[in-house]
Design an enzyme around this catalytic site. Structure first.
Site, mmCIF file in Angstrom:
data_model
loop_
_atom_site.group_PDB
_atom_site.id
_atom_site.type_symbol
_atom_site.label_atom_id
_atom_site.label_comp_id
_atom_site.label_asym_id
_atom_site.label_seq_id
_atom_site.Cartn_x
_atom_site.Cartn_y
_atom_site.Cartn_z
ATOM 1 N N ASN A 58 0.838 -1.208 0.000
ATOM 2 C CA ASN A 58 0.000 0.000 0.000
ATOM 3 C C ASN A 58 0.872 1.256 0.000
ATOM 4 O OD1 ASN A 58 0.612 -0.769 2.696
ATOM 5 N ND2 ASN A 58 -1.126 0.360 3.520
ATOM 6 N N GLU A 99 0.315 5.244 0.649
ATOM 7 C CA GLU A 99 -0.642 6.263 1.109
ATOM 8 C C GLU A 99 -0.241 7.656 0.646
ATOM 9 O OE1 GLU A 99 -1.148 5.555 5.333
ATOM 10 O OE2 GLU A 99 -2.355 3.775 4.892
ATOM 11 N N CYS A 159 -4.184 0.711 -2.385
ATOM 12 C CA CYS A 159 -4.077 -0.549 -1.643
ATOM 13 C C CYS A 159 -2.993 -1.445 -2.246
ATOM 14 C CB CYS A 159 -5.399 -1.312 -1.695
ATOM 15 S SG CYS A 159 -6.728 -0.569 -0.752
ATOM 16 N N GLU A 174 -3.157 -4.579 -2.955
ATOM 17 C CA GLU A 174 -3.675 -5.484 -3.995
ATOM 18 C C GLU A 174 -3.702 -4.796 -5.353
ATOM 19 O OE1 GLU A 174 -4.938 -4.817 -1.039
ATOM 20 O OE2 GLU A 174 -6.023 -6.523 -0.192
ATOM 21 N N CYS A 226 -10.299 -5.055 0.055
ATOM 22 C CA CYS A 226 -11.447 -4.141 0.153
ATOM 23 C C CYS A 226 -12.324 -4.295 -1.091
ATOM 24 C CB CYS A 226 -10.974 -2.706 0.321
ATOM 25 S SG CYS A 226 -10.406 -1.920 -1.213
ATOM 26 N N CYS A 254 -10.758 -3.232 -4.434
ATOM 27 C CA CYS A 254 -9.744 -4.189 -4.904
ATOM 28 C C CYS A 254 -10.386 -5.473 -5.413
ATOM 29 C CB CYS A 254 -8.745 -4.491 -3.798
ATOM 30 S SG CYS A 254 -7.628 -3.110 -3.490
HETATM 31 N N1 THU Z 1 -5.272 -1.598 2.694
HETATM 32 C C1 THU Z 1 -4.695 -2.414 1.752
HETATM 33 O O1 THU Z 1 -3.653 -2.080 1.171
HETATM 34 N N2 THU Z 1 -5.301 -3.596 1.489
HETATM 35 C C2 THU Z 1 -6.375 -4.103 2.158
HETATM 36 O O2 THU Z 1 -6.805 -5.206 1.865
HETATM 37 C C3 THU Z 1 -6.986 -3.309 3.227
HETATM 38 C C4 THU Z 1 -6.511 -1.918 3.355
HETATM 39 C C5 THU Z 1 -4.588 -0.359 3.059
HETATM 40 C C6 THU Z 1 -5.238 0.907 2.634
HETATM 41 C C7 THU Z 1 -4.637 1.880 3.639
HETATM 42 O O3 THU Z 1 -3.353 2.280 3.181
HETATM 43 C C8 THU Z 1 -4.446 1.048 4.890
HETATM 44 O O4 THU Z 1 -4.466 -0.302 4.459
HETATM 45 C C9 THU Z 1 -5.511 1.258 5.952
HETATM 46 O O5 THU Z 1 -6.772 1.088 5.440
#
Ligand code: THU
Length: 131
Positions: free
Chosen positions: A43, A45, A54, A56, A86, A89
């Site tokens: 991920n 941000e 994310c 994925e 999520c 994704c």
């Molecule tokens: N996130 C992912 O990368 N994958 C998931 O399956 C769930 C959430 C990330 C998004 C954000 O950067 C952090 O986790 C918190 O939600």
């Protein structure tokens, strides 16, 4: 043959490169491609929170850029509990067909929750439906 342990390990390793200063929630993902190669993503941000990517979807983007279009499995590793992809994704993954999804806790990589993507996103809008 999908090497589940290697796939989960790859997700665990790439999680270390996560850029997640806002949530402090590092996530790693790894795709098992049709030719047996593994492509990873973490991920990423952003100060503008909703722009965050994310793990994925980062893995899907990297894999497609490398020429992969068919994924047999996905592994996701985050914290001490298994997390499933999520909704956004799930839809992005669905574009590339059915796959097995391994969701592992970081301290118990050998015992992931296992799902089929179609079970995580039933009745999906997909390539077929959009024709
Ligand atoms: N996130 C992912 O990368 N994958 C998931 O399956 C769930 C959430 C990330 C998004 C954000 O950067 C952090 O986790 C918190 O939600």
């Amino acid at each position: 043959m999908i090497d589940m342990a290697a796939l989960i390990d790859a997700a665990f390793e790439v999680k270390k490169r996560s850029y997640s200063p806002y949530s402090q929630f590092a996530v790693g993902a790894a795709l098992w491609c049709e030719d047996g190669s593994i492509v990873v993503g973490c991920n990423v941000e952003n100060a503008s929170y909703p722009v965050s990517l994310c793990a994925e979807r980062a893995a899907v983007a990297a894999a497609v850029a490398l020429g992969h279009r068919k994924f047999l499995a996905l592994a996701v590793v985050a914290g001490q509990h298994p997390v499933t992809p999520c909704g956004a994704c799930r839809q992005v993954l669905r574009e590339f067909g059915e796959m097995t999804v391994f969701c592992a806790a970081a301290d118990d990589l050998q015992h992931p929750e296992v799902y089929e993507l179609s079970a995580l996103l039933p009745h999906s809008f997909d390539l077929e439906a959009s024709r």
